[in-house]
Motif scaffolding. Structure first.
Motif, PDB file in Angstrom:
ATOM      1  N   ASP A 462       0.805  -1.221   0.000  1.00  0.00           N
ATOM      2  CA  ASP A 462       0.000   0.000   0.000  1.00  0.00           C
ATOM      3  C   ASP A 462       0.838   1.272   0.000  1.00  0.00           C
ATOM      4  O   ASP A 462       0.287   2.381  -0.045  1.00  0.00           O
ATOM      5  CB  ASP A 462      -0.916   0.027   1.239  1.00  0.00           C
ATOM      6  CG  ASP A 462      -1.879  -1.146   1.259  1.00  0.00           C
ATOM      7  OD1 ASP A 462      -2.164  -1.688   0.173  1.00  0.00           O
ATOM      8  OD2 ASP A 462      -2.327  -1.520   2.360  1.00  0.00           O
ATOM      9  N   ARG A 463       2.153   1.129   0.086  1.00  0.00           N
ATOM     10  CA  ARG A 463       3.007   2.300   0.278  1.00  0.00           C
ATOM     11  C   ARG A 463       2.874   3.300  -0.862  1.00  0.00           C
ATOM     12  O   ARG A 463       2.778   4.509  -0.635  1.00  0.00           O
ATOM     13  CB  ARG A 463       4.467   1.862   0.428  1.00  0.00           C
ATOM     14  CG  ARG A 463       5.429   3.025   0.571  1.00  0.00           C
ATOM     15  CD  ARG A 463       6.833   2.573   0.868  1.00  0.00           C
ATOM     16  NE  ARG A 463       6.914   1.946   2.194  1.00  0.00           N
ATOM     17  CZ  ARG A 463       8.056   1.530   2.736  1.00  0.00           C
ATOM     18  NH1 ARG A 463       9.190   1.651   2.059  1.00  0.00           N
ATOM     19  NH2 ARG A 463       8.061   0.972   3.935  1.00  0.00           N
ATOM     20  N   ARG A 464       2.888   2.812  -2.116  1.00  0.00           N
ATOM     21  CA  ARG A 464       2.851   3.744  -3.254  1.00  0.00           C
ATOM     22  C   ARG A 464       1.555   4.555  -3.268  1.00  0.00           C
ATOM     23  O   ARG A 464       1.572   5.768  -3.515  1.00  0.00           O
ATOM     24  CB  ARG A 464       3.014   2.967  -4.569  1.00  0.00           C
ATOM     25  CG  ARG A 464       3.067   3.852  -5.809  1.00  0.00           C
ATOM     26  CD  ARG A 464       3.329   3.041  -7.071  1.00  0.00           C
ATOM     27  NE  ARG A 464       4.609   2.353  -6.990  1.00  0.00           N
ATOM     28  CZ  ARG A 464       5.064   1.556  -7.945  1.00  0.00           C
ATOM     29  NH1 ARG A 464       4.343   1.328  -9.024  1.00  0.00           N
ATOM     30  NH2 ARG A 464       6.237   0.974  -7.805  1.00  0.00           N
ATOM     31  N   TYR A 465       0.442   3.899  -2.987  1.00  0.00           N
ATOM     32  CA  TYR A 465      -0.843   4.614  -2.988  1.00  0.00           C
ATOM     33  C   TYR A 465      -0.852   5.699  -1.923  1.00  0.00           C
ATOM     34  O   TYR A 465      -1.241   6.847  -2.192  1.00  0.00           O
ATOM     35  CB  TYR A 465      -1.997   3.645  -2.739  1.00  0.00           C
ATOM     36  CG  TYR A 465      -3.315   4.353  -2.495  1.00  0.00           C
ATOM     37  CD1 TYR A 465      -4.034   4.898  -3.556  1.00  0.00           C
ATOM     38  CD2 TYR A 465      -3.820   4.515  -1.202  1.00  0.00           C
ATOM     39  CE1 TYR A 465      -5.221   5.583  -3.341  1.00  0.00           C
ATOM     40  CE2 TYR A 465      -5.011   5.189  -0.976  1.00  0.00           C
ATOM     41  CZ  TYR A 465      -5.705   5.720  -2.049  1.00  0.00           C
ATOM     42  OH  TYR A 465      -6.875   6.395  -1.828  1.00  0.00           O
ATOM     43  N   TYR A 466      -0.436   5.378  -0.699  1.00  0.00           N
ATOM     44  CA  TYR A 466      -0.515   6.365   0.375  1.00  0.00           C
ATOM     45  C   TYR A 466       0.516   7.476   0.215  1.00  0.00           C
ATOM     46  O   TYR A 466       0.295   8.595   0.667  1.00  0.00           O
ATOM     47  CB  TYR A 466      -0.400   5.679   1.736  1.00  0.00           C
ATOM     48  CG  TYR A 466      -1.694   5.023   2.128  1.00  0.00           C
ATOM     49  CD1 TYR A 466      -2.867   5.768   2.204  1.00  0.00           C
ATOM     50  CD2 TYR A 466      -1.758   3.660   2.394  1.00  0.00           C
ATOM     51  CE1 TYR A 466      -4.069   5.171   2.537  1.00  0.00           C
ATOM     52  CE2 TYR A 466      -2.957   3.056   2.743  1.00  0.00           C
ATOM     53  CZ  TYR A 466      -4.110   3.829   2.813  1.00  0.00           C
ATOM     54  OH  TYR A 466      -5.299   3.240   3.140  1.00  0.00           O
ATOM     55  N   GLU A 467       1.625   7.177  -0.443  1.00  0.00           N
ATOM     56  CA  GLU A 467       2.575   8.253  -0.742  1.00  0.00           C
ATOM     57  C   GLU A 467       1.938   9.253  -1.701  1.00  0.00           C
ATOM     58  O   GLU A 467       2.049  10.479  -1.515  1.00  0.00           O
ATOM     59  CB  GLU A 467       3.859   7.673  -1.334  1.00  0.00           C
ATOM     60  CG  GLU A 467       4.903   8.721  -1.690  1.00  0.00           C
ATOM     61  CD  GLU A 467       5.399   9.509  -0.487  1.00  0.00           C
ATOM     62  OE1 GLU A 467       5.716  10.704  -0.662  1.00  0.00           O
ATOM     63  OE2 GLU A 467       5.456   8.938   0.624  1.00  0.00           O
ATOM     64  N   ALA A 468       1.242   8.736  -2.710  1.00  0.00           N
ATOM     65  CA  ALA A 468       0.560   9.619  -3.664  1.00  0.00           C
ATOM     66  C   ALA A 468      -0.575  10.391  -2.986  1.00  0.00           C
ATOM     67  O   ALA A 468      -0.776  11.588  -3.243  1.00  0.00           O
ATOM     68  CB  ALA A 468       0.028   8.803  -4.840  1.00  0.00           C
ATOM     69  N   LEU A 469      -1.309   9.702  -2.112  1.00  0.00           N
ATOM     70  CA  LEU A 469      -2.415  10.374  -1.421  1.00  0.00           C
ATOM     71  C   LEU A 469      -1.888  11.485  -0.519  1.00  0.00           C
ATOM     72  O   LEU A 469      -2.494  12.567  -0.437  1.00  0.00           O
ATOM     73  CB  LEU A 469      -3.209   9.359  -0.594  1.00  0.00           C
ATOM     74  CG  LEU A 469      -4.476   9.900   0.086  1.00  0.00           C
ATOM     75  CD1 LEU A 469      -5.505  10.340  -0.957  1.00  0.00           C
ATOM     76  CD2 LEU A 469      -5.081   8.860   1.020  1.00  0.00           C
ATOM     77  N   TYR A 470      -0.745  11.253   0.116  1.00  0.00           N
ATOM     78  CA  TYR A 470      -0.194  12.307   0.975  1.00  0.00           C
ATOM     79  C   TYR A 470       0.213  13.529   0.154  1.00  0.00           C
ATOM     80  O   TYR A 470       0.033  14.667   0.593  1.00  0.00           O
ATOM     81  CB  TYR A 470       1.016  11.803   1.776  1.00  0.00           C
ATOM     82  CG  TYR A 470       1.627  12.938   2.560  1.00  0.00           C
ATOM     83  CD1 TYR A 470       1.002  13.419   3.710  1.00  0.00           C
ATOM     84  CD2 TYR A 470       2.778  13.585   2.112  1.00  0.00           C
ATOM     85  CE1 TYR A 470       1.507  14.494   4.403  1.00  0.00           C
ATOM     86  CE2 TYR A 470       3.298  14.668   2.798  1.00  0.00           C
ATOM     87  CZ  TYR A 470       2.650  15.117   3.939  1.00  0.00           C
ATOM     88  OH  TYR A 470       3.145  16.211   4.611  1.00  0.00           O
TER      89      TYR A 470
END
Length: 493
Positions: A462-470
């Protein structure tokens, strides 16, 4: 066997825990009370509600099987910060307490900034904010002069309860930090700052160390609480400070996140940082300070949503949000519904929801509010320290929901350690009490008895998604600041 009591005066409830000398929970109790919002930017509580809650909770834990009040070695009380309560010479409240959410003292905070902000930072290290103790005291002086003249002393919530228990007027050194009136290095009142604010030094109580014995339970308090008369009571601490003690933090750079009604993040320091970027105050341990910032309506966003729905309880709502898959329905919420203190310093901030569509339902909104707490914590760390730490201790109400705690690790990208005790503020208050009466010879001996907790590691998938969301979160905040300020001007008369 020595027993210790820790009490925590929170924004919505008071909690009491009874621990043995090995820091194992013997009993605990909780009582809720209400907050009143009389007008825009005003938030008040009745101090008698705190004492009534304390008496009821103490009687409950002391009535447990095999518990003898005479075995209680000491009591520690921590409480929410940035509160002002005027009392008369007998300790009777002269008006409701202005709690940390109360921001009516904007003009007084602006006055401090105009007249002596540079010196304020040099001595105290904190920027003037309407939530702080000094502007509230000034507001009462200017708007309720009869109350100000009648006041023998101005107290915080934990100090009020210490007085009810012992008859002693005091303020612990951690709460004194955000008063804007003390020297950040020594913790003592700074007469220069008190005079610059035009306040009467005689109305300020004695500053005490967090583990210093403030007094002993009076006969009257014993009859009301079930404690034994003569039981020592220490000065206590701010809730965040007590939490760091309960988490066993003591090294320079140790980080924490306290995610409850508000989301607070902070770092332990070996020396004070006087730049005004964060909130600065003494830690519970001598020779340590904390630099803190927060999203002032963090976890309260989900509570607000529950109240709007008038439907599921918080646990059910949390389960509902946790059941939504990562990235299943991307939404964004800026959790800044009540203005912001450090490190954003935006009085005009308010909440923003982004991405609503006809397919959005309450499940998606619940997850959005849950994710926002973690996004806000990362935002604060980056504004405060330049980057988020690789790891931190996590505490607060969200740890009662394992899925939410894991979500927090996933969203922030941080390794998070969780204490085995659910209520670390009360644990910390009890440890401070034990240090004050010698149950523990030093902090290391106390911390060695804190039971090991668990760890949450970010899910790599999930890291890539939450980095983009941040990144969307941070850019949205920058983009809407002007609009939020304009909207705030429309709200004000």
């Amino acid at each position: 066997m020595a027993l210790l009591i820790g009490a925590d005066v929170g924004t919505s409830s008071l909690k009491v825990v009874l621990l043995d000398q090995d820091l194992r929970s013997v009993a605990q109790a909780r009582r809720e009370y209400s907050t009143r919002y009389p007008a825009h930017a005003q938030a008040e509580q009745d101090p008698d509600d705190w004492y009534r809650a304390l008496c009821q909770a103490l009687r409950e834990v002391l009535a447990g099987p095999g518990v003898r009040p005479g075995e209680v070695a000491a009591v520690g009380v921590d409480g929410m910060s940035s509160l002002a309560l005027p009392v008369d010479g007998e300790g009777r409240p002269l008006r409701p307490a202005m709690i940390w959410l109360d921001r009516r003292a904007q003009a007084e905070a602006d006055q401090i900034r105009r007249q002596h902000q540079a010196r304020q930072l040099e001595v105290n290290g904190n920027r003037a904010d309407p939530s702080c103790f000094a502007p509230k005291m000034m507001w009462i002086r200017d708007h309720e002069p009869d109350v100000y003249r009648a006041a023998a002393c101005f107290l915080h919530c934990n100090a009020y309860l210490v007085h009810r228990l012992t008859g002693t007027f005091c303020m612990d050194v951690s709460e004194a930090g955000l008063s804007l009136l003390c020297d950040a290095r020594s913790g003592a009142w700074a007469d220069e700052l008190v005079g610059a604010c035009g306040l009467d030094r005689r109305k300020l109580p004695e500053v005490m160390g967090c583990s210093q014995v403030a007094g002993r339970v009076t006969a009257r308090a014993a009859a009301e609480t079930g404690l034994q008369a003569g039981t020592p009571v220490v000065a206590g601490a701010m809730d965040n400070v007590a939490a760091t003690v309960g988490l066993g933090l003591r090294r320079d750079g140790d980080a924490y996140i306290a995610a409850g009604t508000a989301t607070n993040v902070g770092v332990m320091l070996e020396g004070p940082v006087l730049d005004g970027r964060g909130l600065l105050y003494h830690a519970g341990l001598p020779g340590r300070w904390l630099q803190n910032g927060g999203a002032d309506f963090g976890g309260a966003g989900l509570l607000w949503f529950r109240n709007v729905l008038d439907g599921p309880d918080l646990a059910a709502l949390g389960d509902m949000g946790a059941a939504v898959g990562c990235g299943e329905h991307p939404l964004l919420f800026l959790p800044y519904m009540v203005g912001q203190r450090a490190p954003l310093w935006e009085e005009s901030a308010s909440g923003v929801v982004l991405g609503i569509s006809p397919g959005t339902d309450r499940r998606h909104l619940a997850r959005m509010f849950m994710e926002s707490v973690a996004l806000g914590a990362r935002h604060v760390f980056e504004e405060l320290r330049g980057r988020a730490p690789a790891r931190a201790a996590l505490t607060g109400g969200i740890t009662n929901n394992p899925a939410w705690a894991q979500l927090f690790a996933d969203v922030t990208g941080m390794r998070l350690s969780l204490c085995a005790h659910a209520e670390v503020s009360t644990l910390g208050a009890a440890i401070l009490a034990g240090l004050g009466v010698g149950v523990f010879p030093d902090a290391d001996a106390a911390f060695a008895r804190i039971p090991p907790g668990t760890e949450r590691v970010p899910a790599e998938a999930d890291r890539r998604y939450y980095e983009a969301l941040y990144q969307v979160f941070a850019s949205t905040y920058r983009a809407v600041r002007g609009s939020l300020a304009a909207l705030d001007r429309l709200r004000r008369p």
